[in-house]
Write a protein that holds these residues in place. Structure first.
Motif, mmCIF file in Angstrom:
data_model
loop_
_atom_site.group_PDB
_atom_site.id
_atom_site.type_symbol
_atom_site.label_atom_id
_atom_site.label_comp_id
_atom_site.label_asym_id
_atom_site.label_seq_id
_atom_site.Cartn_x
_atom_site.Cartn_y
_atom_site.Cartn_z
ATOM 1 N N GLU A 95 -0.830 -14.633 -41.109
ATOM 2 C CA GLU A 95 0.242 -15.629 -41.049
ATOM 3 C C GLU A 95 0.816 -15.733 -39.637
ATOM 4 O O GLU A 95 1.284 -16.802 -39.236
ATOM 5 N N VAL A 96 0.788 -14.651 -38.875
ATOM 6 C CA VAL A 96 1.240 -14.703 -37.478
ATOM 7 C C VAL A 96 0.351 -15.641 -36.675
ATOM 8 O O VAL A 96 0.845 -16.443 -35.868
ATOM 9 N N ASP A 97 -0.959 -15.578 -36.891
ATOM 10 C CA ASP A 97 -1.871 -16.493 -36.199
ATOM 11 C C ASP A 97 -1.528 -17.943 -36.525
ATOM 12 O O ASP A 97 -1.500 -18.803 -35.634
ATOM 13 N N ALA A 98 -1.262 -18.228 -37.794
ATOM 14 C CA ALA A 98 -0.924 -19.599 -38.193
ATOM 15 C C ALA A 98 0.401 -20.045 -37.562
ATOM 16 O O ALA A 98 0.531 -21.187 -37.098
ATOM 17 N N ILE A 99 1.373 -19.149 -37.506
ATOM 18 C CA ILE A 99 2.684 -19.487 -36.924
ATOM 19 C C ILE A 99 2.550 -19.803 -35.435
ATOM 20 O O ILE A 99 3.105 -20.788 -34.936
ATOM 21 N N LEU A 100 1.795 -18.979 -34.711
ATOM 22 C CA LEU A 100 1.644 -19.188 -33.276
ATOM 23 C C LEU A 100 0.825 -20.444 -32.978
ATOM 24 O O LEU A 100 1.120 -21.167 -32.016
ATOM 25 N N ASN A 101 -0.193 -20.727 -33.786
ATOM 26 C CA ASN A 101 -0.962 -21.955 -33.592
ATOM 27 C C ASN A 101 -0.104 -23.184 -33.834
ATOM 28 O O ASN A 101 -0.200 -24.169 -33.093
ATOM 29 N N GLU A 102 0.732 -23.120 -34.849
ATOM 30 C CA GLU A 102 1.625 -24.244 -35.136
ATOM 31 C C GLU A 102 2.630 -24.447 -33.998
ATOM 32 O O GLU A 102 2.930 -25.572 -33.603
ATOM 33 N N GLN A 103 3.146 -23.336 -33.455
ATOM 34 C CA GLN A 103 4.086 -23.456 -32.340
ATOM 35 C C GLN A 103 3.413 -24.053 -31.125
ATOM 36 O O GLN A 103 3.988 -24.898 -30.419
ATOM 37 N N GLN A 104 2.158 -23.668 -30.860
ATOM 38 C CA GLN A 104 1.423 -24.196 -29.718
ATOM 39 C C GLN A 104 1.187 -25.694 -29.871
ATOM 40 O O GLN A 104 1.339 -26.465 -28.918
ATOM 41 N N GLU A 105 0.812 -26.130 -31.074
ATOM 42 C CA GLU A 105 0.593 -27.558 -31.309
ATOM 43 C C GLU A 105 1.891 -28.347 -31.154
ATOM 44 O O GLU A 105 1.885 -29.457 -30.617
ATOM 45 N N THR A 106 2.995 -27.766 -31.607
ATOM 46 C CA THR A 106 4.286 -28.442 -31.475
ATOM 47 C C THR A 106 4.670 -28.621 -30.013
ATOM 48 O O THR A 106 5.152 -29.678 -29.598
ATOM 49 N N LYS A 107 4.429 -27.599 -29.207
ATOM 50 C CA LYS A 107 4.734 -27.691 -27.785
ATOM 51 C C LYS A 107 3.871 -28.745 -27.101
ATOM 52 O O LYS A 107 4.344 -29.489 -26.235
ATOM 53 N N GLN A 108 2.611 -28.813 -27.493
ATOM 54 C CA GLN A 108 1.722 -29.808 -26.890
ATOM 55 C C GLN A 108 2.141 -31.217 -27.262
ATOM 56 O O GLN A 108 2.085 -32.138 -26.446
ATOM 57 N N GLU A 109 2.571 -31.406 -28.524
ATOM 58 C CA GLU A 109 3.021 -32.731 -28.946
ATOM 59 C C GLU A 109 4.283 -33.154 -28.206
ATOM 60 O O GLU A 109 4.469 -34.317 -27.867
ATOM 61 N N LYS A 110 5.185 -32.217 -27.960
ATOM 62 C CA LYS A 110 6.435 -32.538 -27.267
ATOM 63 C C LYS A 110 6.275 -32.600 -25.759
ATOM 64 O O LYS A 110 7.207 -32.959 -25.044
ATOM 65 N N GLY A 111 5.092 -32.237 -25.279
ATOM 66 C CA GLY A 111 4.878 -32.258 -23.838
ATOM 67 C C GLY A 111 5.584 -31.135 -23.116
ATOM 68 O O GLY A 111 5.861 -31.228 -21.918
ATOM 69 N N ALA A 112 5.871 -30.053 -23.856
ATOM 70 C CA ALA A 112 6.569 -28.942 -23.215
ATOM 71 C C ALA A 112 5.647 -28.146 -22.312
ATOM 72 O O ALA A 112 6.095 -27.498 -21.373
ATOM 73 N N LEU A 113 4.360 -28.193 -22.619
ATOM 74 C CA LEU A 113 3.426 -27.453 -21.785
ATOM 75 C C LEU A 113 3.135 -28.236 -20.515
ATOM 76 O O LEU A 113 2.891 -29.450 -20.568
ATOM 77 N N PRO A 114 3.176 -27.613 -19.352
ATOM 78 C CA PRO A 114 2.889 -28.332 -18.107
ATOM 79 C C PRO A 114 1.437 -28.773 -18.048
ATOM 80 O O PRO A 114 0.539 -28.073 -18.539
ATOM 81 N N ALA A 115 1.206 -29.926 -17.489
ATOM 82 C CA ALA A 115 -0.153 -30.438 -17.358
ATOM 83 C C ALA A 115 -0.935 -29.612 -16.345
ATOM 84 O O ALA A 115 -0.370 -29.055 -15.402
ATOM 85 N N LEU A 116 -2.204 -29.510 -16.568
ATOM 86 C CA LEU A 116 -3.048 -28.749 -15.653
ATOM 87 C C LEU A 116 -3.093 -29.436 -14.291
ATOM 88 O O LEU A 116 -3.164 -30.675 -14.219
ATOM 89 N N PRO A 117 -3.014 -28.694 -13.210
ATOM 90 C CA PRO A 117 -3.046 -29.325 -11.886
ATOM 91 C C PRO A 117 -4.371 -30.034 -11.646
ATOM 92 O O PRO A 117 -5.431 -29.525 -12.007
#
Length: 204
Positions: free
Chosen positions: A107-129
């Protein structure tokens, strides 16, 4: 004969009863004495986990502790010190108490994957240079094909400076232009070279 059969049956029952008692009394593999001698605190900690988590083998208890600790560290990196308030309660309790740890880690793997997808959707992750043109393999390939076409069409070949300007590479980077020209000339020779099938003699 009946007496002999009764004795054999009784002996069988006694041996099976002893085997059952021995199996019930088996508590697994405790921590070796050498570990108690050289690391009494760690050995006591492993033994405590064996008893609390009902794990008969000390190596399995240690492995379970490492899995639990790694899951907690991952949640700590993702959610901070108060990670146990930000994940589902059953996951937090299982990890903190050592109860059904393997299910909790899934369940930890599922929680972290969901958090990563949420960050990508919100654009919180910086774009690769973006790679500079001189280091981009796609730009290099386009430049090689451009020079190959110039050779094949027998038109005026671009100079090193012109080649750099055409692909947004600094004009001082003559080394890049030389590599493009060298790769293009090698590609032209390779395409002009006859294949082994073409070299075979034509039957009369």
């Amino acid at each position: 004969m009946p007496l002999l059969a009764a004795l054999l049956l009784e002996t069988l029952f006694i041996s099976r009863r002893k085997a059952w008692k021995k199996q019930q009394a088996h508590t697994g593999n405790p921590v070796p004495k050498a570990l108690w001698l050289w690391g009494p605190i760690g050995s006591a900690s492993i033994t405590r986990r064996q008893q609390l988590w009902a794990v008969p083998d000390w190596e399995d208890a240690l492995e379970l502790h490492m899995v639990r600790l790694e899951a907690i560290r991952r949640l700590h990196r993702a959610f901070g010190w108060f990670w146990f308030w930000k994940v589902p309660a059953h996951v937090a309790v299982r990890l903190r108490k050592g109860f059904r740890v393997h299910q909790a880690t899934v369940e930890v793997d599922a929680i972290l994957n969901e958090q990563q997808e949420t960050k990508q959707e919100k654009g919180a992750l910086p774009a690769l240079p973006e790679l500079p043109a001189a280091r981009d393999p796609k730009v290099f390939e386009e430049a090689v094909e451009y020079y190959v076409e110039a050779i094949r069409n027998d038109v005026e070949r671009p100079s090193e400076r012109g080649l750099c300007s055409a692909f947004d590479v600094p004009t001082t980077n003559r080394r890049w232009a030389k590599q493009v020209k060298k790769a293009a000339e090698a590609r032209v020779k390779e395409r002009k070279a006859p294949t082994s099938r073409e070299l075979q003699p034509v039957p009369a």
